[in-house]
Write an enzyme that holds these catalytic residues in place. Structure first.
Site, PDB file in Angstrom:
ATOM      1  N   ASP A 148      -1.919 -12.676   7.282  1.00 49.59           N
ATOM      2  CA  ASP A 148      -2.420 -12.384   8.624  1.00 49.59           C
ATOM      3  C   ASP A 148      -2.512 -13.658   9.461  1.00 49.59           C
ATOM      4  OD1 ASP A 148      -2.668  -9.778   7.907  1.00 49.59           O
ATOM      5  OD2 ASP A 148      -4.824  -9.862   7.520  1.00 49.59           O
ATOM      6  N   ASP A 197      -4.833 -15.008  10.994  1.00 49.70           N
ATOM      7  CA  ASP A 197      -6.216 -15.395  11.253  1.00 49.70           C
ATOM      8  C   ASP A 197      -6.637 -16.456  10.232  1.00 49.70           C
ATOM      9  OD1 ASP A 197      -6.443 -14.038   8.898  1.00 49.70           O
ATOM     10  OD2 ASP A 197      -7.657 -12.381   9.695  1.00 49.70           O
ATOM     11  N   ASP A 203      -8.566 -16.333   7.592  1.00 45.64           N
ATOM     12  CA  ASP A 203      -8.427 -15.926   6.195  1.00 45.64           C
ATOM     13  C   ASP A 203      -6.973 -15.996   5.747  1.00 45.64           C
ATOM     14  OD1 ASP A 203     -11.018 -15.564   5.552  1.00 45.64           O
ATOM     15  OD2 ASP A 203     -11.043 -13.383   5.894  1.00 45.64           O
ATOM     16  N   GLU A 248      -0.617 -10.235   1.966  1.00 42.38           N
ATOM     17  CA  GLU A 248      -2.074 -10.234   1.852  1.00 42.38           C
ATOM     18  C   GLU A 248      -2.589  -8.806   1.997  1.00 42.38           C
ATOM     19  OE1 GLU A 248      -3.632 -12.518   5.050  1.00 42.38           O
ATOM     20  OE2 GLU A 248      -5.713 -11.937   4.694  1.00 42.38           O
TER      21      GLU A 248
END
Ligand code: 0RA
Length: 647
Positions: free
Chosen positions: A505, A507, A509, A432
Site C-alpha cells: 500500500d 501508506d 505501513d 500486503e
C-alpha cells in the site's frame, strides 16, 4: 602525415571515427544509455579531477547540477595542458576531449594511479553531449574551448588572466542518446561523491543542485570532506549501530601499490558490510584484495581465540562468516595497473596485491587484538556466538527440510502460482494483506504471474537473525515460493521467478513492510538484487473521476504525490473531477489493479539496485537496527524514497 592530401588531416579522421563509434554504440563505453549511463558521464569527468588529486595537485572538486540538467565540474588542479600536442598538432586539451582513450595517459609520464571504471576518458562524454565547454586556468591565463556533438566548434582561445590553476568542464548530455531520461538524481551523485571523499582522505567535493533552491534562492548544497578517510567511512556504515570496538586502521605499501584497511564490529547480524575498492572503484564482485582480507581475518581471529583458550581443542574453527558477522570494513587498494575482471568488470584480478593485503591485515589485526584485550574479547565473543547461531540455524533448517517446509514440492498454501515453469517469463507479486491478495489473484495473468499474499507484518530479520527468521511462517513461505533456499544452501539459479515484485500500500505501513522485505532480500538473498530480480510495484495514489457521474470510470491515474497539483491545473481547470485517494491496494477493483499496476505493457516497475551497498546497508540498519529512536520518523520521511536506477 606529410604526404596526405592537404584537404584533410589524419587526426580529424581519427577523431570522427573514434567519436562516431561511441555515438553508434554508447553502451560499449558507458554501460547503458539509461540513468546509469547518464550518471556515468559525471563520474568520467570527476574521475579526471580525482586523478589530478591522486597525483597530489588538486584538493577541491566542485560540481553543479544546473536547471537544464547540464553539469559543471570544476577543480583546482594544474589545468589540462593547452600546448600543441606533439603528435596531433592541436592543443592537448583538444586531444583529450576529442580522441578516444587519450585521457590521463598522454604527455609521456601519465599518472601513477588512475581511477575510472572503463577508463574511457572524457572524450566519450564529449561524443555523447550536444555541447561541451572547457575552461582551463594555467600559466596566469584563462583559456576556453567548446565542442558541438564532439566536434570542436570554438577553437582554443585566451579569455583572460587567471590567479589560480584548474579545469572547469560543462556538458549537456544528448537527449538523442539518453532517450529514457536526462534528469540527474541528486542522491545518486551525492552518494558517489561521499564515497569518493571517504576514499581520498581530505579531498573536498562540493555538490550543488540548482534545480532545488531554498527561500533565499541558494541551491541545495552538500560538502563531502573527511579528514579520517576510510575510518570515517566505517563509522558512517555503522551509524546507529551498537559498536564493539573503535575503528581499526592499517596501511601498507610496496612497489605494486598501496593498501588501506579500516574495520569495526557492531552487534549487527550483517555479513555483507565489507566493501572493497580498487583505485576508487567499488569492486562489487570482490577479487584478490578481498580474498586476502578475508583469509587474514579468519586466520588471525581463530589463532587469537585458540591462543587465549577461548576456542578449546575440541571446538571447531570459526568460519569466515562467523568472524565477519557484524563487521563493517573498507579495503581500499590503489595500484598502477589494475586488472578488472568479471561480469561487470568489478572484480580485481591482480594477484600481487593479495599478499600485501593479507600481511597488512594479519599483522595489524593481531597486534590490535593483543594490545586491546577488552574489545578483542567482545569481537571474539561475537564470532563464537555467530558460530553457535549458525549451528542452530543449520539444525532448524534440517528440521524444516525434513518436514518439507523448504521443499519446492511443498509450495506454500497461500501461493497462487503461475502455470509457466520458465523463470525468465515468470513473476511473483508479494502482496500486503489477504484482500489485496484476492484482488491481485483475480486480476493477474495466470500463465506468468504468481501471487503471494503476506498476512500482516513480516518479521524484522535485522533484529531476529537467521535462526528465528526461519521459524517464521511468512519468511519460510517466501523462501519456499522463491525456491532459492537460504544461507549456506542459497542458490540463485534455483529462483522460480526472475521478477520478484513487492506490491504494498502507498501508506506508512506499506512503506514499513516494503522496508522489511528489502531488508530480508538484502541480508539473505542479495544475489537476487544483484541480478536485478527484485522490483517494487508502483500503484497509483490518486484517481480522477468525472463529478456527479454514475460511470465509475477513472479518467486518469496519478502515481506520485508531487504531480497531483500540476495535473489538476492542466487537466481539470473548471473543476469537473473528483479526486479519489487510494490508501490501499484493496480500494481498487481487480480491473483497476491490473491496468494500473500489474499489466506488463503499461505498468511501471522500479528495479531495486544495491549499486550503492553502503547506503542500502546504512538505511536498512538505521531503520531496522537496535536503536528504535530514529526509525518512525525516518520511515515517514522516506516512505516512497528507496533508491532505484535503470527502470
Ligand atoms: C596531465 C598533465 C597535466 C594536467 C592534467 C593532466 C590534468 C587533467 C585534468 C582533467 C581534469 N582536470 C585535470 N587537471 C589536470 C599537467 C602537467 C603539467 O602541468 O606539467
Amino acid at each position: 602525415m606529410a604526404n596526405k592530401p592537404d584537404h584533410y588531416d589524419g587526426s580529424d579522421i581519427q577523431v570522427l571515427e573514434g567519436l562516431e563509434a561511441v555515438r553508434k554504440r554508447p553502451g560499449m563505453y558507458i554501460g547503458s544509455t539509461g540513468p546509469r549511463g547518464l550518471h556515468h558521464l559525471v563520474y568520467e569527468v570527476v574521475d579526471n579531477s580525482v586523478d589530478e588529486a591522486l597525483a597530489g595537485y588538486c584538493t577541491q572538486i566542485e560540481v553543479w547540477i544546473h536547471q537544464d540538467n547540464s553539469i559543471t565540474v570544476a577543480d583546482n588542479g594544474r589545468g589540462i595542458p593547452v600546448d600543441k600536442h606533439p603528435k596531433e598538432k592541436i592543443p592537448t586539451v583538444e586531444v583529450v576531449l576529442t580522441i578516444l582513450h587519450a585521457g590521463g595517459k598522454f604527455g609521456g609520464e601519465g599518472y601513477k594511479v588512475s581511477g575510472g571504471l572503463h577508463g574511457v576518458g572524457v572524450s566519450v562524454v564529449n561524443a555523447l553531449s550536444t555541447r561541451v565547454e572547457v575552461n582551463v586556468r594555467r600559466d596566469g591565463k584563462e583559456y576556453a574551448i567548446a565542442f558541438d556533438h564532439g566536434k570542436t566548434c570554438e577553437k582554443l582561445h585566451e579569455v583572460g588572466t587567471a590567479k589560480h590553476t584548474g579545469t572547469t568542464t560543462t556538458f549537456w548530455p544528448d537527449p538523442e542518446v539518453f532517450t529514457e531520461t536526462t534528469v540527474y538524481d541528486y542522491d545518486t551523485l551525492a552518494n558517489r561523491f561521499r564515497e569518493m571523499a571517504f576514499l581520498n582522505k581530505g579531498l573536498k567535493i562540493i555538490l550543488h543542485d540548482e534545480r532545488v533552491t531554498d527561500a533565499d534562492g541558494n541551491p541545495r548544497t552538500d560538502v563531502f570532506q573527511y579528514a579520517g578517510g576510510i575510518v570515517d567511512f566505517v563509522k558512517y556504515l555503522n551509524e546507529g549501530k551498537e559498536t564493539l570496538n573503535k575503528p581499526i586502521y592499517f596501511e601498507a605499501e610496496n612497489v605494486d601499490g598501496t593498501v588501506e584497511v579500516a574495520m569495526q564490529w557492531s552487534t549487527s547480524y550483517s555479513t555483507n558490510s565489507v566493501m572493497a575498492f580498487a583505485n576508487n572503484i567499488n569492486t562489487h564482485e570482490g577479487g584478490t584484495h578481498l580474498d586476502g582480507f578475508k583469509q587474514a581475518v579468519t586466520r588471525t581471529i581463530n589463532e587469537y581465540a585458540r591462543n587465549k583458550g577461548i576456542l578449546k581443542e575440541k571446538d571447531s574453527n570459526l568460519s569466515g562468516d562467523d568472524t565477519r558477522e557484524g563487521c563493517a570494513a573498507i579495503i581500499s587498494v590503489k595500484l598502477h595497473d589494475p586488472q578488472f575482471e568479471g561480469q561487470t568488470k568489478t572484480k580485481l584480478g591482480n594477484t600481487e596485491i593479495r599478499p600485501l593485503v593479507q600481511n597488512a591485515v594479519t599483522q595489524g589485526l593481531a597486534e590490535y587484538l593483543e594490545e586491546n584485550p577488552a574489545p578483542a574479547k567482545r569481537i571474539i565473543g561475537k564470532a563464537t556466538q555467530a558460530l553457535k547461531a549458525r549451528e542452530a540455524a543449520r539444525k532448524a533448517r534440517e528440521m524444516t527440510r525434513r518436514k518439507g517446509v523448504l521443499d519446492s514440492f511443498a509450495l506454500p498454501g497461500k501461493l497462487a502460482d503461475c502455470s509457466s515453469k520458465t523463470p525468465a517469463e515468470s513473476e511473483i507479486f508479494i502482496v500486503e494483506g489477504d484482500s489485496a491478495g484476492g484482488s491481485a489473484k483475480q486480476a493477474r495473468d495466470r500463465k506468468t504471474q504468481a501471487i503471494l499474499p503476506l498476512r500482516g507484518k513480516i518479521l524484522n530479520v535485522e533484529r531476529a537473525g537467521l535462526h528465528r527468521s526461519l521459524s517464521s511462517d511468512t519468511i519460510s513461505s517466501l523462501i519456499t515460493a522463491i525456491g532459492t533456499n537460504i544461507g549456506e544452501d542459497f542458490d540463485a539459479d534455483q529462483a522460480r521467478y526472475h521478477r520478484i515484485i513487492i506490491m504494498t500500500d502507498a501508506d506508512v505501513d506499506g512503506a514499513h513492510i516494503r522496508c522489511l522485505l528489502l531488508t530480508f532480500f538484502y541480508r539473505y538473498m542479495p544475489e537476487l538484487i544483484n541480478r536485478g530480480y527484485v522490483y517494487i510495484a508502483q500503484p497509483p495514489i490518486f484517481g480522477l473521476k468525472k463529478k456527479n457521474s454514475r460511470n465509475p470510470k477513472i479518467e486518469r491515474y496519478i502515481y506520485d504525490e508531487s504531480s497531483l497539483s500540476s495535473v489538476l491545473a492542466e487537466y481539470d481547470e473548471p473543476g469537473k473531477f473528483d479526486v479519489q485517494r487510494y490508501k490501499g491496494l484493496g480500494e481498487m477493483d481487480p480491473e483497476q489493479l491490473w491496468e494500473t499496476t500489474m499489466e506488463p505493457a503499461t505498468r511501471t516497475l522500479l528495479q531495486v539496485n544495491i549499486d550503492d551497498a553502503a547506503e542500502a546497508e546504512r538505511v536498512v540498519s538505521e531503520l531496522m537496527g537496535d536503536l528504535v529512536e530514529p526509525r518512525k520518523e525516518f520511515i515517514q520521511k522516506h516512505a516512497r524514497d528507496v533508491r532505484f536506477l535503470d527502470i
